[in-house]
Design a protein around this motif. Structure first.
Motif, PDB file in Angstrom:
ATOM      1  N   TYR A  89      -7.653   5.036  11.271  1.00 51.52           N
ATOM      2  CA  TYR A  89      -8.564   6.078  10.809  1.00 51.52           C
ATOM      3  C   TYR A  89      -9.989   5.594  10.643  1.00 51.52           C
ATOM      4  CZ  TYR A  89      -4.490   8.919   9.959  1.00 51.52           C
ATOM      5  OH  TYR A  89      -3.344   9.628  10.110  1.00 51.52           O
ATOM      6  N   GLY A  90     -10.261   4.337  10.892  1.00 59.01           N
ATOM      7  CA  GLY A  90     -11.638   3.875  10.810  1.00 59.01           C
ATOM      8  C   GLY A  90     -11.879   2.971   9.633  1.00 59.01           C
ATOM      9  N   ASP A  91     -12.685   3.416   8.689  1.00 58.94           N
ATOM     10  CA  ASP A  91     -13.151   2.562   7.604  1.00 58.94           C
ATOM     11  C   ASP A  91     -12.379   2.824   6.318  1.00 58.94           C
ATOM     12  OD1 ASP A  91     -15.066   1.616   9.327  1.00 58.94           O
ATOM     13  OD2 ASP A  91     -16.527   3.138   8.739  1.00 58.94           O
ATOM     14  N   GLY A  92     -12.629   1.976   5.345  1.00 61.93           N
ATOM     15  CA  GLY A  92     -12.090   2.174   4.010  1.00 61.93           C
ATOM     16  C   GLY A  92     -10.656   1.693   3.870  1.00 61.93           C
ATOM     17  N   ILE A  93      -9.946   2.311   2.953  1.00 55.75           N
ATOM     18  CA  ILE A  93      -8.586   1.904   2.640  1.00 55.75           C
ATOM     19  C   ILE A  93      -7.636   2.133   3.811  1.00 55.75           C
ATOM     20  CG2 ILE A  93      -7.932   4.100   1.596  1.00 55.75           C
ATOM     21  CD1 ILE A  93      -6.850   0.667   0.309  1.00 55.75           C
ATOM     22  N   PHE A  94      -7.928   3.120   4.647  1.00 49.18           N
ATOM     23  CA  PHE A  94      -7.057   3.394   5.787  1.00 49.18           C
ATOM     24  C   PHE A  94      -7.116   2.256   6.788  1.00 49.18           C
ATOM     25  CE2 PHE A  94      -8.388   7.592   4.195  1.00 49.18           C
ATOM     26  CZ  PHE A  94      -7.172   7.953   3.657  1.00 49.18           C
ATOM     27  N   ALA A  95      -8.281   1.647   6.963  1.00 50.68           N
ATOM     28  CA  ALA A  95      -8.398   0.490   7.848  1.00 50.68           C
ATOM     29  C   ALA A  95      -7.621  -0.691   7.273  1.00 50.68           C
ATOM     30  CB  ALA A  95      -9.857   0.119   8.052  1.00 50.68           C
ATOM     31  N   ILE A 121      -4.860  -0.526   5.428  1.00 52.08           N
ATOM     32  CA  ILE A 121      -3.443  -0.270   5.698  1.00 52.08           C
ATOM     33  C   ILE A 121      -3.129  -0.542   7.166  1.00 52.08           C
ATOM     34  CG2 ILE A 121      -1.653   1.519   5.694  1.00 52.08           C
ATOM     35  CD1 ILE A 121      -2.395   0.580   2.927  1.00 52.08           C
ATOM     36  N   GLY A 122      -4.029  -0.149   8.064  1.00 49.05           N
ATOM     37  CA  GLY A 122      -3.850  -0.430   9.486  1.00 49.05           C
ATOM     38  C   GLY A 122      -3.803  -1.909   9.767  1.00 49.05           C
ATOM     39  N   LEU A 123      -4.661  -2.685   9.108  1.00 49.23           N
ATOM     40  CA  LEU A 123      -4.644  -4.135   9.283  1.00 49.23           C
ATOM     41  C   LEU A 123      -3.348  -4.738   8.757  1.00 49.23           C
ATOM     42  CD1 LEU A 123      -8.293  -5.118   8.358  1.00 49.23           C
ATOM     43  CD2 LEU A 123      -7.215  -5.210  10.603  1.00 49.23           C
ATOM     44  N   PHE A 124      -2.830  -4.180   7.680  1.00 46.91           N
ATOM     45  CA  PHE A 124      -1.563  -4.661   7.137  1.00 46.91           C
ATOM     46  C   PHE A 124      -0.433  -4.485   8.154  1.00 46.91           C
ATOM     47  CE2 PHE A 124       2.376  -3.632   4.831  1.00 46.91           C
ATOM     48  CZ  PHE A 124       2.604  -4.871   4.253  1.00 46.91           C
ATOM     49  N   PHE A 125      -0.371  -3.308   8.776  1.00 48.88           N
ATOM     50  CA  PHE A 125       0.687  -3.077   9.755  1.00 48.88           C
ATOM     51  C   PHE A 125       0.445  -3.846  11.048  1.00 48.88           C
ATOM     52  CE2 PHE A 125       1.947   0.268   6.907  1.00 48.88           C
ATOM     53  CZ  PHE A 125       3.323   0.160   6.972  1.00 48.88           C
ATOM     54  N   GLU A 126      -0.807  -4.104  11.396  1.00 44.00           N
ATOM     55  CA  GLU A 126      -1.092  -4.982  12.529  1.00 44.00           C
ATOM     56  C   GLU A 126      -0.603  -6.393  12.237  1.00 44.00           C
ATOM     57  OE1 GLU A 126      -2.490  -4.975  15.661  1.00 44.00           O
ATOM     58  OE2 GLU A 126      -2.185  -2.820  15.553  1.00 44.00           O
ATOM     59  N   PHE A 127      -0.772  -6.846  10.999  1.00 43.08           N
ATOM     60  CA  PHE A 127      -0.284  -8.162  10.608  1.00 43.08           C
ATOM     61  C   PHE A 127       1.242  -8.220  10.693  1.00 43.08           C
ATOM     62  CE2 PHE A 127       1.314 -10.968   7.229  1.00 43.08           C
ATOM     63  CZ  PHE A 127       0.848 -12.190   7.709  1.00 43.08           C
ATOM     64  N   ILE A 128       1.917  -7.171  10.227  1.00 45.43           N
ATOM     65  CA  ILE A 128       3.383  -7.132  10.316  1.00 45.43           C
ATOM     66  C   ILE A 128       3.824  -7.192  11.772  1.00 45.43           C
ATOM     67  CG2 ILE A 128       5.408  -5.677   9.923  1.00 45.43           C
ATOM     68  CD1 ILE A 128       4.044  -4.719   7.380  1.00 45.43           C
ATOM     69  N   LEU A 129       3.131  -6.468  12.640  1.00 48.31           N
ATOM     70  CA  LEU A 129       3.448  -6.494  14.065  1.00 48.31           C
ATOM     71  C   LEU A 129       3.229  -7.887  14.637  1.00 48.31           C
ATOM     72  CD1 LEU A 129       4.236  -5.012  16.646  1.00 48.31           C
ATOM     73  CD2 LEU A 129       1.821  -4.441  16.925  1.00 48.31           C
ATOM     74  N   TRP A 130       2.147  -8.543  14.264  1.00 50.93           N
ATOM     75  CA  TRP A 130       1.851  -9.877  14.759  1.00 50.93           C
ATOM     76  C   TRP A 130       2.917 -10.877  14.305  1.00 50.93           C
ATOM     77  CZ3 TRP A 130       0.418 -14.392  12.091  1.00 50.93           C
ATOM     78  CH2 TRP A 130      -0.010 -15.436  12.903  1.00 50.93           C
ATOM     79  N   VAL A 131       3.329 -10.793  13.036  1.00 49.19           N
ATOM     80  CA  VAL A 131       4.368 -11.687  12.516  1.00 49.19           C
ATOM     81  C   VAL A 131       5.687 -11.449  13.240  1.00 49.19           C
ATOM     82  CG1 VAL A 131       5.776 -12.197  10.479  1.00 49.19           C
ATOM     83  CG2 VAL A 131       3.305 -12.028  10.272  1.00 49.19           C
ATOM     84  N   SER A 132       6.032 -10.186  13.468  1.00 41.86           N
ATOM     85  CA  SER A 132       7.291  -9.902  14.165  1.00 41.86           C
ATOM     86  C   SER A 132       7.249 -10.384  15.604  1.00 41.86           C
ATOM     87  CB  SER A 132       7.626  -8.410  14.105  1.00 41.86           C
ATOM     88  OG  SER A 132       6.724  -7.661  14.880  1.00 41.86           O
TER      89      SER A 132
END
Length: 100
Positions: A42-48, A50-61
């Motif tokens: 969604y771009g900036d702020g808290i939504f970004a 959360i997106g980074l968190f799920f990108e990290f989970i994807l990277w770890v997996s």
């Protein structure tokens, strides 16, 4: 606790819970492996964040698990996060009704 705090927590954490549930239960095609974060882009702020968190989970997996288990691990983590957020919503209302 004030009523508006419970409503604010319900809207905020409920949104994160349903978005995580969407990411965990969405049907993915074979070539769609790199688009797990579409629900959180969604771009900036808290939504970004959360997106980074799920990108990290994807990277770890991708680093820790073989190709056939990556989607399963991502879905398990996304659904677990969803239930955790719903638990936080429940906690807001539990605190509201027991301390007023």
């Amino acid at each position: 606790m004030e009523l508006w705090i419970s409503w604010f927590g319900t809207v905020l954490f409920g949104y994160f819970a349903f978005t995580s549930l969407y990411a965990g239960l969405k049907h993915y095609e074979k070539g769609e492996g790199k688009e797990f974060d579409e629900a959180f882009s969604y771009g900036d702020g808290i939504f970004a964040f959360i997106g980074l968190f799920f990108e990290f989970i994807l990277w770890v997996s991708e680093k820790l698990f073989p190709q056939r288990f990556q989607l399963i691990v991502f879905r398990i983590v996304a659904i677990s996060i969803s239930f955790l957020m719903l638990g936080v919503v429940y906690l807001f209302w539990y605190l509201y009704f027991n301390f007023n």
